[in-house]
Enzyme design. Structure first.
Site, PDB file in Angstrom:
ATOM      1  N   CYS A  34       0.859  -1.184   0.000  1.00 46.83           N
ATOM      2  CA  CYS A  34       0.000   0.000   0.000  1.00 46.83           C
ATOM      3  C   CYS A  34       0.896   1.235   0.000  1.00 46.83           C
ATOM      4  O   CYS A  34       2.114   1.126  -0.142  1.00 46.83           O
ATOM      5  CB  CYS A  34      -0.945  -0.014   1.201  1.00 46.83           C
ATOM      6  SG  CYS A  34      -0.091   0.015   2.790  1.00 46.83           S
ATOM      7  N   THR A  35       0.323   2.394   0.184  1.00 48.80           N
ATOM      8  CA  THR A  35       1.085   3.637   0.048  1.00 48.80           C
ATOM      9  C   THR A  35       2.195   3.776   1.080  1.00 48.80           C
ATOM     10  O   THR A  35       3.358   3.972   0.743  1.00 48.80           O
ATOM     11  CB  THR A  35       0.141   4.854   0.146  1.00 48.80           C
ATOM     12  OG1 THR A  35      -0.924   4.693  -0.776  1.00 48.80           O
ATOM     13  CG2 THR A  35       0.889   6.143  -0.147  1.00 48.80           C
TER      14      THR A  35
END
Length: 275
Positions: A184-185
């Protein structure tokens, strides 16, 4: 990073038991008012999450305060810089979860998957026997993702458990128990999604330490398996290798990111991207 830029941006999170998040929130509201920062901090019984910006001295003082909280000595922080304030104001919120999955008590502080550094991550996702899953939402994935990653095409992180259960049911019907790599980010959503995978009975579960942002900061572009930009939740819209500004801008009507030199089919009634 541009050390001459007036704003330091810190994306941070930590899963840790907070028995009194309201009390911590009151302390933080007083502190950030004094420091003059902008951004959002979210507190819950499971920990803290947020992105904040301010002078280098203000961010250093805030991070030092957060690392003094119980269980937060190893607070994960990723830094960037900005020429202009990336947020309009400062908000400190208390919620049920620091990142909303809605899948019950998963205890990501103790039951998340195994962290991998960028080099080990490259080797893992290059293996065709590894299933690579992007845990972000569709509008984020559209900006860029890792080679071979599966896009669940979710509109909200709350949609991920249902997608994962449907996807893994097919794996079980095929008699497969593969290695699963999630990203994810900044790392927080994969902490929860890998905890979900382990709660569902998968043992060989891995995620990228520090998320895409740390990967783009540390991995030389010549060795990278990342393709495109990484969407970020501030006025920068997206970043590339070295956390340099990316090639995407945000639609003023619907908030969706799109290539600076490309076309965009605006859906002004669509749900605006957010934290």
């Amino acid at each position: 990073m541009d050390e001459t830029a007036p704003y330091t941006v810190a994306a941070l999170y930590r899963f840790a038991p907070f028995p009194d998040p309201q009390g911590f929130a009151e302390e933080l509201r007083a502190l950030v008012a004094k420091l003059g920062t902008c951004g959002t901090l979210i507190l819950a019984r499971e920990g803290i999450n947020g992105t904040v910006a301010g002078s280098a001295q203000a961010i250093a003082a805030l991070v030092a305060h957060l690392r003094a909280l119980p269980g937060c000595a190893d607070l994960d922080v990723k830094y960037a810089t900005a020429r202009e304030a990336p947020f309009a104001r400062m908000k400190v919120k208390v919620k049920a979860e620091i990142v909303t999955l809605g899948a019950g008590d998963l205890d990501p502080a103790n039951r998340a998957g195994d962290h991998l550094d960028p080099a080990a991550w490259n080797a893992l996702i290059a293996d065709p026997d590894t299933i690579v899953i992007d845990t972000r939402n569709a509008y984020e994935v559209a900006c860029g993702t890792f080679d071979r990653a599966i896009d669940p095409r979710t509109r909200s992180f709350r949609d991920f458990p249902a997608w994962f259960d449907d996807f893994t049911q097919k794996l079980r019907e095929e008699g497969r128990q593969p290695r699963i790599a999630m990203f994810c980010t900044g790392g927080i959503r994969c902490e929860k999604s890998t905890a979900l995978a382990k709660a569902r009975g998968f043992d060989r579960v891995y995620h990228l330490r520090g998320g895409i942002l740390r990967y783009l900061e540390e991995m030389p572009e010549s060795e990278s398996r990342w393709q495109g930009d990484c969407y970020v939740f501030d006025e920068r819209v997206a970043v590339g290798h070295g956390l340099e500004p990316g090639s995407h801008i945000a639609c003023r009507a619907c908030g969706a990111p799109y290539p600076r030199d490309g076309d965009h089919a605006c859906e002004a009634s669509a749900e605006r991207p957010g934290l």
